[in-house]
Design an enzyme around this catalytic site. Structure first.
Site, PDB file in Angstrom:
ATOM      1  CE  LYS A 130      35.519 -11.661 -22.924  1.00  0.00           C
ATOM      2  NZ  LYS A 130      36.615 -10.919 -22.200  1.00  0.00           N
ATOM      3  CG  ASP A 170      35.160 -13.089 -19.845  1.00  0.00           C
ATOM      4  OD1 ASP A 170      35.884 -12.475 -19.609  1.00  0.00           O
ATOM      5  OD2 ASP A 170      33.744 -12.762 -19.361  1.00  0.00           O
TER       6      ASP A 170
HETATM    7  P1  NDP Z   1      33.506 -15.571 -12.580  1.00  0.00           P
HETATM    8  O1  NDP Z   1      32.724 -16.370 -13.483  1.00  0.00           O
HETATM    9  O2  NDP Z   1      34.587 -16.162 -11.890  1.00  0.00           O
HETATM   10  O3  NDP Z   1      32.772 -14.503 -11.517  1.00  0.00           O
HETATM   11  C1  NDP Z   1      31.566 -13.530 -11.941  1.00  0.00           C
HETATM   12  C2  NDP Z   1      31.184 -12.840 -10.875  1.00  0.00           C
HETATM   13  O4  NDP Z   1      30.336 -11.878 -11.247  1.00  0.00           O
HETATM   14  C3  NDP Z   1      30.252 -13.977 -10.070  1.00  0.00           C
HETATM   15  O5  NDP Z   1      30.248 -13.561  -8.809  1.00  0.00           O
HETATM   16  C4  NDP Z   1      28.923 -13.606 -10.529  1.00  0.00           C
HETATM   17  O6  NDP Z   1      27.756 -13.899  -9.707  1.00  0.00           O
HETATM   18  C5  NDP Z   1      28.927 -12.200 -10.819  1.00  0.00           C
HETATM   19  N1  NDP Z   1      27.804 -11.984 -12.331  1.00  0.00           N
HETATM   20  C6  NDP Z   1      28.036 -12.544 -13.567  1.00  0.00           C
HETATM   21  N2  NDP Z   1      27.091 -11.946 -14.197  1.00  0.00           N
HETATM   22  C7  NDP Z   1      26.449 -11.361 -13.368  1.00  0.00           C
HETATM   23  C8  NDP Z   1      25.285 -10.511 -13.688  1.00  0.00           C
HETATM   24  N3  NDP Z   1      24.641 -10.556 -14.880  1.00  0.00           N
HETATM   25  N4  NDP Z   1      24.692  -9.971 -12.568  1.00  0.00           N
HETATM   26  C9  NDP Z   1      25.262  -9.890 -11.273  1.00  0.00           C
HETATM   27  N5  NDP Z   1      26.300 -10.544 -10.857  1.00  0.00           N
HETATM   28  C10 NDP Z   1      26.981 -11.218 -12.182  1.00  0.00           C
HETATM   29  O7  NDP Z   1      34.350 -14.213 -13.624  1.00  0.00           O
HETATM   30  P2  NDP Z   1      35.310 -13.300 -13.528  1.00  0.00           P
HETATM   31  O8  NDP Z   1      35.502 -13.088 -12.177  1.00  0.00           O
HETATM   32  O9  NDP Z   1      36.532 -14.025 -14.372  1.00  0.00           O
HETATM   33  O10 NDP Z   1      34.778 -12.096 -14.561  1.00  0.00           O
HETATM   34  C11 NDP Z   1      34.369 -10.873 -13.615  1.00  0.00           C
HETATM   35  C12 NDP Z   1      34.476  -9.877 -14.738  1.00  0.00           C
HETATM   36  O11 NDP Z   1      35.716  -9.508 -14.809  1.00  0.00           O
HETATM   37  C13 NDP Z   1      33.849  -9.970 -15.785  1.00  0.00           C
HETATM   38  O12 NDP Z   1      33.259  -8.729 -16.242  1.00  0.00           O
HETATM   39  C14 NDP Z   1      34.776 -10.289 -16.841  1.00  0.00           C
HETATM   40  O13 NDP Z   1      34.569  -9.950 -18.413  1.00  0.00           O
HETATM   41  C15 NDP Z   1      36.049  -9.574 -16.293  1.00  0.00           C
HETATM   42  N6  NDP Z   1      37.568  -9.915 -16.529  1.00  0.00           N
HETATM   43  C16 NDP Z   1      37.993 -11.381 -16.273  1.00  0.00           C
HETATM   44  C17 NDP Z   1      39.150 -11.711 -16.474  1.00  0.00           C
HETATM   45  C18 NDP Z   1      39.712 -12.715 -16.250  1.00  0.00           C
HETATM   46  O14 NDP Z   1      41.081 -12.947 -16.355  1.00  0.00           O
HETATM   47  N7  NDP Z   1      38.917 -13.739 -15.560  1.00  0.00           N
HETATM   48  C19 NDP Z   1      39.983 -10.565 -17.331  1.00  0.00           C
HETATM   49  C20 NDP Z   1      39.480  -9.320 -17.240  1.00  0.00           C
HETATM   50  C21 NDP Z   1      38.294  -8.786 -16.986  1.00  0.00           C
HETATM   51  P3  NDP Z   1      27.165 -15.379  -9.840  1.00  0.00           P
HETATM   52  O15 NDP Z   1      27.877 -16.523  -9.421  1.00  0.00           O
HETATM   53  O16 NDP Z   1      25.730 -15.317  -9.275  1.00  0.00           O
HETATM   54  O17 NDP Z   1      26.770 -15.663 -11.207  1.00  0.00           O
HETATM   55  O1  2IT Z   2      38.644  -9.576 -20.438  1.00  0.00           O
HETATM   56  C1  2IT Z   2      39.518 -10.030 -20.435  1.00  0.00           C
HETATM   57  O2  2IT Z   2      40.866  -9.465 -20.436  1.00  0.00           O
HETATM   58  C2  2IT Z   2      39.652 -11.537 -20.093  1.00  0.00           C
HETATM   59  N1  2IT Z   2      38.672 -12.396 -20.055  1.00  0.00           N
HETATM   60  C3  2IT Z   2      40.954 -12.330 -20.039  1.00  0.00           C
HETATM   61  C4  2IT Z   2      41.427 -12.474 -21.519  1.00  0.00           C
HETATM   62  C5  2IT Z   2      42.798 -13.344 -21.622  1.00  0.00           C
HETATM   63  O3  2IT Z   2      43.104 -13.745 -22.930  1.00  0.00           O
HETATM   64  O4  2IT Z   2      43.485 -13.532 -20.913  1.00  0.00           O
END
Ligand code: NDP
Ligand code: 2IT
Length: 451
Positions: A130, A170
């Protein structure tokens, strides 16, 4: 050494805490895994004597570097960047890049540790890593984001490679940022290679990568409900977050006949008792992703909804809940509220969104509860499929990929049952995911000897 002479769970965790001071997120992630693995290892001498868990909980490498960039006003800005390469026993390091002001070494170490187990669960040959930066993309112009991404990659490029370490997106990193980083990697190395995933479809990306995490989390939820003879039709869902994972989870819930009541961001949550339809989800996607807007603006567009500033949505009664924002956003009290309000199933889209008290509360209530390392693995799984397509220099069709994603999520569900079935109709998905992920990585490490 006799098994009884080995350090126990408490002794092991004392060591982890001592070696990782001021890294509470990392310690928490290790604790959650160690609770199950110590039980599993009880009669497995080799894992003890070879110190396998201790080795997985010590990243292979943590690279930290300075990232300088110039903002639009001509000021020189200095950020910190990292890549944590946790473990490559079963494949190249693989995992996302996060840009958020809360990013630090503890957060990235916990994420890389979790990723190691998650990637093993997918059945694809990927190790765990990561990376990220404390850079805050909010309020930055596109040109500032481009300059930051270029500067970040100017250091990162020497640590990654298609067979070495393959980052992706992420929090705060989507297709646009991947594009800027890929462009800089290509410029520096003169290599067009599958070094990042989540790429645009025109330049090596895979269909359904964007949707895969959210869709996968709902497929996993549906698999859990099916063990009770139920499906999502007519069920109410509470979702946190409004980014990539949350909006695609909402979309799939709606497609399967469920009703989504909430979404949120760091400012608070919106509650729409009429249900957040596909049209409303499209509005959120456009507002949050393309315009970097706030979720509170939803109520102006859809006046029957209410906005709850500074709050998380767990007090809204629901059948199923999907935390899809960030770590430790669902605490012990929230878990108890959800259970008291009749919530039957929780599928984590985010990484470690539930704190340890919450995990213990869900386990004690024996509800259907999937930890992120199992339920959000769809994203990295399709990243793995993107790597395969890049290596083969071809693109698979959408239907093929949809089927592969479903099969992978179903396979993870089976692995959880295999190691987590407690009898009496209760499946401990946390235990199942931890043991299945651990076993694969551990057995590979045993084969390599002491390295
Ligand atoms: P985005 O940046 O697309 O969205 C993040 C969302 O979470 C936004 O709504 C943001 O609000 C909110 N957020 C972020 N930080 C905080 C915080 N400290 N407190 C409250 N709200 C918060 O990210 P993703 O949707 O890609 O990721 C969301 C989660 O999913 C993370 O935990 C990530 O690690 C996990 N994940 C993502 C994957 C992917 O493929 N993208 C794969 C697997 C897991 P705001 O706009 O106000 O910051
Ligand atoms: O937390 C996760 O699994 C991700 N942000 C996606 C990682 C990836 O390599 O697609």
């Amino acid at each position: 050494m006799a098994v009884s002479d080995h350090v126990d769970l408490n002794g092991f965790m004392e060591g982890v805490k001592k070696r990782n001071p001021y890294q509470p997120e990392f310690v928490q992630a290790v604790q959650e895994v160690a609770e199950d693995i110590f039980e599993f290892m009880e009669d497995k001498e080799e894992y003890h004597s070879q110190q396998i868990l201790r080795r997985i909980a010590e990243p292979d490498r943590v690279v930290s570097f300075r990232v300088c960039w110039e903002d639009d006003a001509g000021n020189i800005r200095v950020q910190r960047g990292w890549r944590v390469q946790n473990n490559n026993a079963i494949g190249p390091y693989k995992g996302g890049i996060r840009f958020h002001p809360s990013v630090n070494e503890s957060v990235l170490k916990f994420l890389a540790f979790e990723q190691t187990f998650k990637n093993a669960l997918t059945g694809l040959p990927m190790g765990g890593g990561k990376g990220g930066s404390n850079f805050n993309p909010k309020g930055k112009s596109v040109r500032e984001i481009m300059r930051f991404c270029q500067s970040f990659m100017t250091e990162l490029y020497r640590h990654i490679g298609a067979d070495v370490d393959v980052p992706a997106g992420d929090i705060g990193v989507g297709a646009r940022e991947i594009g800027f980083m890929f462009g800089q990697y290509k410029r520096i190395t003169n290599n067009f290679t599958g070094v990042l995933t989540g790429k645009g479809l025109e330049w090596g990306g895979s269909l359904i990568r964007t949707e895969a995490t959210g869709y996968g989390a709902v497929y996993f939820l549906a698999e859990m409900l099916a063990t009770k003879g139920e499906d999502l039709a007519g069920k109410t869902a509470v979702i946190s977050g409004s980014g990539n994972v949350a909006t695609h989870a909402a979309e799939k819930i709606v497609q399967l006949g469920g009703k989504v009541l909430t979404l949120s961001d760091s400012g608070g949550f919106i509650h729409d008792p009429d249900g957040i339809t596909q049209e409303k989800i499209d509005w959120v996607k456009s507002h949050k992703t393309h315009r970097r807007g706030r979720i509170e603006d939803y109520v102006a567009a859809f006046p029957k909804a209410t906005f709850h500033a500074g709050k998380t949505p767990w007090g809204v009664p629901c059948d199923v809940a999907l935390p899809c924002a960030t770590q430790n956003e669902l605490l012990g009290e929230d878990a108890k509220t959800l259970i008291a309000n009749g919530c039957r199933a929780v599928s984590e889209g985010a990484n470690m969104p539930t704190d340890l008290d919450g995990v213990h509360a869900f386990k004690a209530a024996k509800i259907l509860y999937a930890p992120g390392k199992a339920s959000n693995a769809g994203g990295v799984a399709v990243s793995g499929l993107e790597m395969s397509q890049n290596s083969e220099r071809r693109s698979w069709k959408e239907e093929e990929l949809q089927q592969m994603l479903k099969d992978i999520m179903s396979g993870i569900h089976q692995s959880c049952i295999r190691y987590g079935d407690q009898g009496g109709g209760y499946i401990d998905y946390v235990k199942g995911a931890n043991i299945a992920g651990f076993k694969k990585v551990a057995d590979a490490m045993l084969a390599f000897g002491v390295v």
